[in-house]
Design a protein around this motif. Structure first.
Motif, PDB file in Angstrom:
ATOM      1  N   TYR A 438       0.826  -1.208   0.000  1.00  0.00           N
ATOM      2  CA  TYR A 438       0.000   0.000   0.000  1.00  0.00           C
ATOM      3  C   TYR A 438       0.865   1.264   0.000  1.00  0.00           C
ATOM      4  CZ  TYR A 438      -3.912   2.960   0.338  1.00  0.00           C
ATOM      5  OH  TYR A 438      -4.824   3.936   0.036  1.00  0.00           O
ATOM      6  N   MET A 439       2.024   1.164   0.668  1.00  0.00           N
ATOM      7  CA  MET A 439       2.969   2.296   0.650  1.00  0.00           C
ATOM      8  C   MET A 439       3.369   2.612  -0.792  1.00  0.00           C
ATOM      9  SD  MET A 439       5.781   1.692   3.647  1.00  0.00           S
ATOM     10  CE  MET A 439       7.107   2.561   2.851  1.00  0.00           C
ATOM     11  N   ILE A 440       3.660   1.549  -1.559  1.00  0.00           N
ATOM     12  CA  ILE A 440       4.084   1.751  -2.955  1.00  0.00           C
ATOM     13  C   ILE A 440       2.932   2.332  -3.776  1.00  0.00           C
ATOM     14  CG2 ILE A 440       5.060   0.659  -5.015  1.00  0.00           C
ATOM     15  CD1 ILE A 440       6.138  -1.542  -3.187  1.00  0.00           C
ATOM     16  N   ILE A 441       1.734   1.800  -3.535  1.00  0.00           N
ATOM     17  CA  ILE A 441       0.561   2.300  -4.282  1.00  0.00           C
ATOM     18  C   ILE A 441       0.431   3.808  -4.067  1.00  0.00           C
ATOM     19  CG2 ILE A 441      -1.969   2.250  -4.384  1.00  0.00           C
ATOM     20  CD1 ILE A 441      -1.787  -0.771  -3.701  1.00  0.00           C
ATOM     21  N   THR A 442       0.536   4.228  -2.818  1.00  0.00           N
ATOM     22  CA  THR A 442       0.402   5.655  -2.507  1.00  0.00           C
ATOM     23  C   THR A 442       1.546   6.438  -3.157  1.00  0.00           C
ATOM     24  OG1 THR A 442      -0.475   4.928  -0.409  1.00  0.00           O
ATOM     25  CG2 THR A 442      -0.022   7.249  -0.592  1.00  0.00           C
ATOM     26  N   GLY A 443       2.749   5.863  -3.107  1.00  0.00           N
ATOM     27  CA  GLY A 443       3.909   6.538  -3.695  1.00  0.00           C
ATOM     28  C   GLY A 443       3.748   6.759  -5.185  1.00  0.00           C
ATOM     29  N   ILE A 444       3.303   5.721  -5.893  1.00  0.00           N
ATOM     30  CA  ILE A 444       3.231   5.874  -7.352  1.00  0.00           C
ATOM     31  C   ILE A 444       2.055   6.748  -7.779  1.00  0.00           C
ATOM     32  CG2 ILE A 444       4.562   3.840  -7.990  1.00  0.00           C
ATOM     33  CD1 ILE A 444       2.153   2.279  -8.450  1.00  0.00           C
ATOM     34  N   THR A 445       1.035   6.806  -6.954  1.00  0.00           N
ATOM     35  CA  THR A 445      -0.049   7.736  -7.325  1.00  0.00           C
ATOM     36  C   THR A 445       0.371   9.182  -7.051  1.00  0.00           C
ATOM     37  OG1 THR A 445      -1.117   7.234  -5.230  1.00  0.00           O
ATOM     38  CG2 THR A 445      -2.025   6.187  -7.145  1.00  0.00           C
ATOM     39  N   GLY A 515      -5.625  -3.720  -4.777  1.00  0.00           N
ATOM     40  CA  GLY A 515      -5.553  -2.575  -3.866  1.00  0.00           C
ATOM     41  C   GLY A 515      -5.370  -1.281  -4.637  1.00  0.00           C
ATOM     42  N   PHE A 516      -4.564  -1.337  -5.696  1.00  0.00           N
ATOM     43  CA  PHE A 516      -4.317  -0.182  -6.560  1.00  0.00           C
ATOM     44  C   PHE A 516      -5.634   0.276  -7.205  1.00  0.00           C
ATOM     45  CE2 PHE A 516      -1.260   1.259 -10.204  1.00  0.00           C
ATOM     46  CZ  PHE A 516      -1.474   2.571  -9.842  1.00  0.00           C
ATOM     47  N   PHE A 517      -6.353  -0.671  -7.778  1.00  0.00           N
ATOM     48  CA  PHE A 517      -7.644  -0.349  -8.424  1.00  0.00           C
ATOM     49  C   PHE A 517      -8.632   0.198  -7.391  1.00  0.00           C
ATOM     50  CE2 PHE A 517      -7.125  -3.757 -12.002  1.00  0.00           C
ATOM     51  CZ  PHE A 517      -6.065  -3.018 -12.506  1.00  0.00           C
ATOM     52  N   PHE A 518      -8.619  -0.425  -6.210  1.00  0.00           N
ATOM     53  CA  PHE A 518      -9.591  -0.016  -5.183  1.00  0.00           C
ATOM     54  C   PHE A 518      -9.318   1.414  -4.732  1.00  0.00           C
ATOM     55  CE2 PHE A 518     -11.597  -0.227  -0.892  1.00  0.00           C
ATOM     56  CZ  PHE A 518     -12.861  -0.535  -1.328  1.00  0.00           C
ATOM     57  N   LYS A 519      -8.029   1.752  -4.616  1.00  0.00           N
ATOM     58  CA  LYS A 519      -7.674   3.120  -4.218  1.00  0.00           C
ATOM     59  C   LYS A 519      -8.163   4.106  -5.294  1.00  0.00           C
ATOM     60  CE  LYS A 519      -4.092   6.255  -2.872  1.00  0.00           C
ATOM     61  NZ  LYS A 519      -3.705   7.131  -3.937  1.00  0.00           N
ATOM     62  N   ILE A 520      -7.935   3.745  -6.568  1.00  0.00           N
ATOM     63  CA  ILE A 520      -8.379   4.616  -7.662  1.00  0.00           C
ATOM     64  C   ILE A 520      -9.907   4.735  -7.631  1.00  0.00           C
ATOM     65  CG2 ILE A 520      -8.547   4.801 -10.188  1.00  0.00           C
ATOM     66  CD1 ILE A 520      -5.723   3.549 -10.309  1.00  0.00           C
ATOM     67  N   PHE A 521     -10.563   3.625  -7.327  1.00  0.00           N
ATOM     68  CA  PHE A 521     -12.026   3.626  -7.253  1.00  0.00           C
ATOM     69  C   PHE A 521     -12.511   4.620  -6.179  1.00  0.00           C
ATOM     70  CE2 PHE A 521     -15.870   1.893  -5.195  1.00  0.00           C
ATOM     71  CZ  PHE A 521     -16.749   1.935  -6.273  1.00  0.00           C
ATOM     72  N   LEU A 522     -11.813   4.659  -5.047  1.00  0.00           N
ATOM     73  CA  LEU A 522     -12.234   5.538  -3.955  1.00  0.00           C
ATOM     74  C   LEU A 522     -11.826   6.995  -4.172  1.00  0.00           C
ATOM     75  CD1 LEU A 522     -11.475   3.404  -0.769  1.00  0.00           C
ATOM     76  CD2 LEU A 522     -13.667   3.761  -1.857  1.00  0.00           C
ATOM     77  N   PHE A 523     -10.643   7.197  -4.744  1.00  0.00           N
ATOM     78  CA  PHE A 523     -10.111   8.561  -4.844  1.00  0.00           C
ATOM     79  C   PHE A 523     -10.278   9.200  -6.222  1.00  0.00           C
ATOM     80  CE2 PHE A 523      -7.670   7.237  -1.105  1.00  0.00           C
ATOM     81  CZ  PHE A 523      -7.725   8.371  -0.328  1.00  0.00           C
ATOM     82  N   GLY A 524     -10.390   8.387  -7.260  1.00  0.00           N
ATOM     83  CA  GLY A 524     -10.316   8.967  -8.599  1.00  0.00           C
ATOM     84  C   GLY A 524     -11.514   8.719  -9.490  1.00  0.00           C
ATOM     85  N   LYS A 525     -12.680   8.499  -8.879  1.00  0.00           N
ATOM     86  CA  LYS A 525     -13.855   8.201  -9.713  1.00  0.00           C
ATOM     87  C   LYS A 525     -14.502   9.504 -10.186  1.00  0.00           C
ATOM     88  CE  LYS A 525     -18.031   5.328  -9.665  1.00  0.00           C
ATOM     89  NZ  LYS A 525     -18.866   6.235 -10.450  1.00  0.00           N
ATOM     90  N   LEU A 526     -14.443   9.735 -11.494  1.00  0.00           N
ATOM     91  CA  LEU A 526     -15.144  10.878 -12.061  1.00  0.00           C
ATOM     92  C   LEU A 526     -16.388  10.356 -12.784  1.00  0.00           C
ATOM     93  CD1 LEU A 526     -12.103  12.925 -13.406  1.00  0.00           C
ATOM     94  CD2 LEU A 526     -13.500  13.461 -11.433  1.00  0.00           C
ATOM     95  N   LYS A 527     -17.134  11.292 -13.337  1.00  0.00           N
ATOM     96  CA  LYS A 527     -18.405  10.909 -13.952  1.00  0.00           C
ATOM     97  C   LYS A 527     -18.207   9.902 -15.088  1.00  0.00           C
ATOM     98  CE  LYS A 527     -22.565  13.561 -15.027  1.00  0.00           C
ATOM     99  NZ  LYS A 527     -22.987  14.968 -15.300  1.00  0.00           N
ATOM    100  N   TYR A 528     -17.191  10.169 -15.927  1.00  0.00           N
ATOM    101  CA  TYR A 528     -17.029   9.332 -17.107  1.00  0.00           C
ATOM    102  C   TYR A 528     -15.770   8.476 -17.108  1.00  0.00           C
ATOM    103  CZ  TYR A 528     -20.757  12.265 -18.929  1.00  0.00           C
ATOM    104  OH  TYR A 528     -21.936  12.913 -19.098  1.00  0.00           O
ATOM    105  N   LYS A 529     -14.950   8.643 -16.081  1.00  0.00           N
ATOM    106  CA  LYS A 529     -13.706   7.860 -16.096  1.00  0.00           C
ATOM    107  C   LYS A 529     -13.093   7.791 -14.697  1.00  0.00           C
ATOM    108  CE  LYS A 529     -10.445  11.536 -17.002  1.00  0.00           C
ATOM    109  NZ  LYS A 529      -9.146  11.808 -17.522  1.00  0.00           N
ATOM    110  N   TYR A 530     -12.038   7.001 -14.604  1.00  0.00           N
ATOM    111  CA  TYR A 530     -11.268   6.930 -13.371  1.00  0.00           C
ATOM    112  C   TYR A 530      -9.894   7.546 -13.619  1.00  0.00           C
ATOM    113  CZ  TYR A 530     -14.717   3.672 -11.556  1.00  0.00           C
ATOM    114  OH  TYR A 530     -15.878   3.113 -11.111  1.00  0.00           O
ATOM    115  N   VAL A 531      -9.383   8.282 -12.639  1.00  0.00           N
ATOM    116  CA  VAL A 531      -8.041   8.857 -12.789  1.00  0.00           C
ATOM    117  C   VAL A 531      -7.145   8.384 -11.644  1.00  0.00           C
ATOM    118  CG1 VAL A 531      -8.710  10.929 -14.068  1.00  0.00           C
ATOM    119  CG2 VAL A 531      -8.749  10.985 -11.585  1.00  0.00           C
ATOM    120  N   VAL A 532      -5.838   8.349 -11.917  1.00  0.00           N
ATOM    121  CA  VAL A 532      -4.884   7.868 -10.921  1.00  0.00           C
ATOM    122  C   VAL A 532      -4.736   8.880  -9.776  1.00  0.00           C
ATOM    123  CG1 VAL A 532      -2.505   7.066 -10.566  1.00  0.00           C
ATOM    124  CG2 VAL A 532      -3.650   6.615 -12.715  1.00  0.00           C
TER     125      VAL A 532
END
Lengths: 590, 281
Positions: A438-445, A515-532
């Protein structure tokens, strides 16, 4: 600040006013060092400070608390050393006739000396990151515009440093005499009032000299660190790598030191009973070491005063410790004088940060844009950023180090002797892998939020962004997961451990990517897309916690499945992989 | 005619070719309404000014045009495309300069332009020539191999301006683009904007420097507290503010109801100062 200036009728000559003024300069230096070492978190940090300016001052407060805590913690060393000696000599357990007296003197003195040395290390470890910013001339550029005399500004830099280290200094001075007083109190019957007074008084003197010596060393290192961190003009990979290696060594040595301090404190009585040298050899060591000003002369003097009622000390050892302490005092005086001159000069020194205009570019610049595929461009950019960002380097190094420390602890505590211990240790490794993944996931985002202006206007496909991160994401988490097996290569446990590791190997990248996808799902969900990038920042902490839990739960589910049989684990991994491919295509379409 | 709060604005027809069309935009951040029922259009071949005091909602509007923020209500179209839904298509044709040059500090300018060129899939030869000419015009060639972190505010600004221009965008969105630029570079940028306009491109210029807006913009939208206060040419705005012949500063202060408060502040200052010295109570 303005009030302060007004109240002093624009005259700021007395020390108290300058000390008050140093609060602002100190705050500025903290902000400066936080921003300079923030790397890819620069924008986020600014944003966080904007929302909550208290962040600036909370970090040094925490560091001051940690330093003080560790200094108090270290006092256990001399207290246990003295009580252990008394226990060996007076309770005759274990039989002290088997232990040469000079060995007891040697170990007792080394332990007391190690306290003085470790105090310095703790101060360096917890203070340098907060004090190097004080040596940047940039933080004095504003006070220089105020109606202050040059000499006052010089004093200001000295006082700002003292403000940065005031609490630690107080603890360093007081903790040793207090610790000794506790040690005496435990064996109160062994000490006369005269010896008690003398012991506490001498330990206070040693403590004061050592504290000022430590202060001098911290000034010296902080100055070097400041030069290193400011040298941005030289942007070669070599200089970035040197910076990274130094920071890495600093962090690894800090962690190792803290780890071994804890182990050593537990085993103090064992050092006395495991006799390695004869009486004559020990005496020779005692006579030589007692002359060494730091840290031994002080350590020997404390041992002599604390145990002279029951142990024999050779006259050379006694004389050596007194001469050594005298030399140490002179050395401290010289170092302190040098440190004060460094501090006074700080506000006058020109920044090593050279403005680009200073260096004329005489050569013809060749402008050639090299175009590659978006995937390669992302990888190149990420590697370029990571190689120059100390925080990001640590994000990729720590996951490899943490499981190693965990397994060393287990080996040290003999946890791995049976099947049960082996499983427990493996589960703890899984926990660390989840945490570090999870540390790496946060780092790369975080990389993505560093260049907002550029990325916000470029046609970027999130799919490409994700794909570019997978190679180094997977390689780091797999390395972190497998590396600790190296400790068992020569052990009979190796086949078991490596089999265990390989069976669960596919689960690691699967849990990581989900975990990477789930983080993007929680933090980066826009109306038409997901962002990192982290766009939806509300309930940030809760989201991070849930994402980490998600990784952990996936890993634990795999372990649970394996209890049904390895066939279940295999099927689980295949089904989950298919599911993840589906999720990937859904969240990040071509 | 676009109306908001009973104020009338420009006279272009709804069918006219436009680059950006924003209709009844609303954006909230918690309880704060950053943009409130905002409607405007940006024509092809015009420099459109977004003017407003700090916190008026200019940057939020710009971010919605770029698809970086979703409007809570209303609709926004860029080249008749939806900036969130058709993000890639929109961004291919847009160049953006933000108020703060948030560009990768750990990259050199060379690495940055390689990265931008790769993601925009630009022709290397053509882009290199164009980049050279832009770097030369902004006197930024000596910094091409420098780490961006080491550049001054002005040189960082030059790099982000150049990065917004190298792909020849149809729409330039510039948020305070002249900040930190020296006089020469500022003049070069103004000329580039004029040339862009002459070629039929559009520019959205968000600024609170009124002289720049007056000098460059064909039409100006004045925003305050997220609402559109007025929209039109400087002349139209002067009529609207009943300040014919006045400069944009006076018009702006009148339309944003700040003229009286400025007068009061100046009066107060005059009283508290005597012979150039602050009078203590």
């Amino acid at each position: 600040m303005v009030k302060l200036l007004k109240s002093k009728g624009m005259k700021m000559s007395n020390l108290l006013s300058l000390y008050k003024l140093s609060k602002s300069v100190y705050r500025e230096s903290i902000l400066y060092s936080q921003l300079e070492s923030s790397g890819s978190n620069y924008t986020k940090l600014l944003e966080r400070i904007g929302k909550n300016p208290k962040i600036i001052s909370s970090q040094p407060k925490v560091m001051k608390f940690l330093t003080s805590f560790y200094i108090i913690f270290l006092t256990i060393i001399p207290v246990r050393a003295i009580t252990s000696i008394n226990s060996i000599l007076h309770n005759n357990f274990p039989s002290h006739t088997q232990i040469p007296q000079q060995w007891i003197v040697l170990i007792g003195s080394i332990l007391n000396s190690s306290f003085l040395l470790l105090e310095l290390f703790v101060l360096i470890i917890f203070s340098i990151m907060m004090t190097w910013g004080l040596f940047s001339p940039q933080i004095y550029s504003w006070p220089q515009t105020l109606p202050l005399r040059k000499k006052d500004i010089e004093k200001l830099s000295l006082l700002t440093f003292i403000r940065g280290i005031n609490v630690q200094l107080l603890f360093m001075i007081l903790v040793l005499p207090l610790g000794i007083a506790i040690g005496i109190f435990i064996n109160i019957t062994l000490y006369s009032p005269k010896t008690t007074f003398l012991l506490i008084f001498v330990s206070l003197i040693i403590s004061i000299i050592t504290s000022f010596f430590n202060l001098g060393v911290v000034v010296f290192i902080s100055k070097k660190m400041s030069i290193l961190m400011e040298e941005k003009e030289d942007n070669s990979k070599r200089s970035s790598i040197i910076k990274a290696i130094i920071t890495l060594l600093y962090l690894i040595s800090s962690m190792t030191l803290m780890y071994f301090i804890q182990i050593a404190i537990d085993k103090i009585p064992n050092f006395f009973t495991k006799v390695l040298l004869s009486s004559e050899q020990s005496l020779l060591f005692n006579n030589i070491l007692s002359f060494i000003p730091f840290p031994f002369s002080g350590g020997y003097l404390i041992t002599i005063l604390a145990t002279n009622h029951s142990l024999y000390f050779s006259p050379i050892t006694i004389l050596g410790s007194i001469i050594g302490l005298f030399l140490f005092t002179i050395l401290t005086y010289i170092l302190l004088k040098y440190s004060v001159s460094i501090l006074l000069k700080t506000s006058r020194t020109k920044s090593s940060f050279k403005k680009e205009k200073e260096k004329e570019n005489l050569q013809e610049t060749s402008v050639q844009v090299n175009v590659t595929s978006p995937l390669k461009a992302f990888i190149k950019r990420d590697l370029s950023i990571i190689s120059r960002d100390l925080q990001l380097i640590m994000v990729f190094v720590m996951p490899i180090i943490i499981p190693i420390f965990a397994i060393i602890t287990d080996i040290e505590d003999n946890v791995l002797l049976n099947e049960y211990g082996l499983t427990a240790s493996f589960i703890s490794i899984i926990f660390y892998v989840a945490l570090t993944t999870y540390m790496i996931i946060t780092g790369i985002t975080n990389i993505e939020s560093g260049g907002e202006t550029i990325t916000s206007s470029i046609p970027i496909k999130t799919r490409d962004q994700i794909k570019s991160k997978l190679p180094y994401f997977f390689s780091t988490i797999l390395l972190a997961y497998l590396i600790w097996n190296l400790f068992f290569i020569n052990s009979e446990l190796f086949p078991k451990m490596i089999t265990f590791s390989l069976i669960y190997l596919p689960a690691i990248p699967l849990a990581g990517i989900s975990g990477f996808f789930f983080k993007i799902f929680l933090f980066g969900k826009l109306k038409y897309k997901y962002v990192v990038e982290e766009i939806k920042t509300e309930h940030r902490l809760a989201k991070h916690f849930v994402s980490f839990l998600f990784v952990l739960i996936v890993l634990l589910l795999y372990i649970g499945l394996s209890f049904l049989g390895y066939w279940a684990l295999g099927i689980g991994e295949i089904v989950y992989s298919i599911l993840l491919i589906f999720v990937f295509n859904y969240m990040f379409p071509k | 005619m676009v109306t908001d709060d009973n104020i009338s604005y420009s006279d272009y027809s709804i069918d006219e070719k436009y680059t950006v069309k924003a209709t009844n935009l609303v954006k909230r951040f918690g309880n704060l309404i950053a943009v409130n029922n905002l409607t405007f259009k940006v024509r092809k071949g015009e420099i459109f000014g977004l003017l407003g005091p700090n916190g008026a909602g200019k940057t939020t509007t710009v971010k919605m045009i770029l698809g970086l923020l979703e409007p809570d209500e209303g609709e926004i179209k860029v080249f008749d495309l939806h900036p969130e839904k058709d993000e890639i298509e929109v961004k291919k044709r847009v160049g953006y300069v933000s108020e703060e040059p948030l560009i990768y500090r750990s990259m050199t300018a060379r690495q940055l332009f390689n990265f931008v060129g790769s993601l925009r899939n630009l022709d290397p030869e053509e882009t290199s020539q164009k980049l050279y000419s832009l770097l030369e015009s902004f006197e930024a060639l000596p910094y091409y191999d420098k780490l961006i972190a080491t550049l001054s505010r002005g040189n960082k600004q030059k790099m982000q301006v150049i990065a917004s221009l190298i792909h020849d965008p149809d729409l330039l969105i510039m948020d305070e683009p002249l900040t930190g630029l020296d006089a020469k570079s500022a003049k070069v940028l103004k000329e580039i904007l004029e040339m862009h306009k002459e070629k039929g491109g559009s520019v959205i210029l968000s600024t609170h420097i009124l002289e720049i807006a007056e000098e460059l913009c064909d039409r100006i939208a004045i925003i305050d507290h997220g609402r559109l206060i007025a929209l039109g040419t400087v002349e139209e705005l002067s009529h609207l503010a009943n300040k014919v012949g006045a400069d944009l500063e006076d018009i702006f202060l009148r339309l944003t109801n700040q003229d009286e408060s400025v007068d009061k502040i100046v009066e107060k200052l005059r009283k508290s100062m005597k012979n150039g010295k602050i009078v203590k109570k």
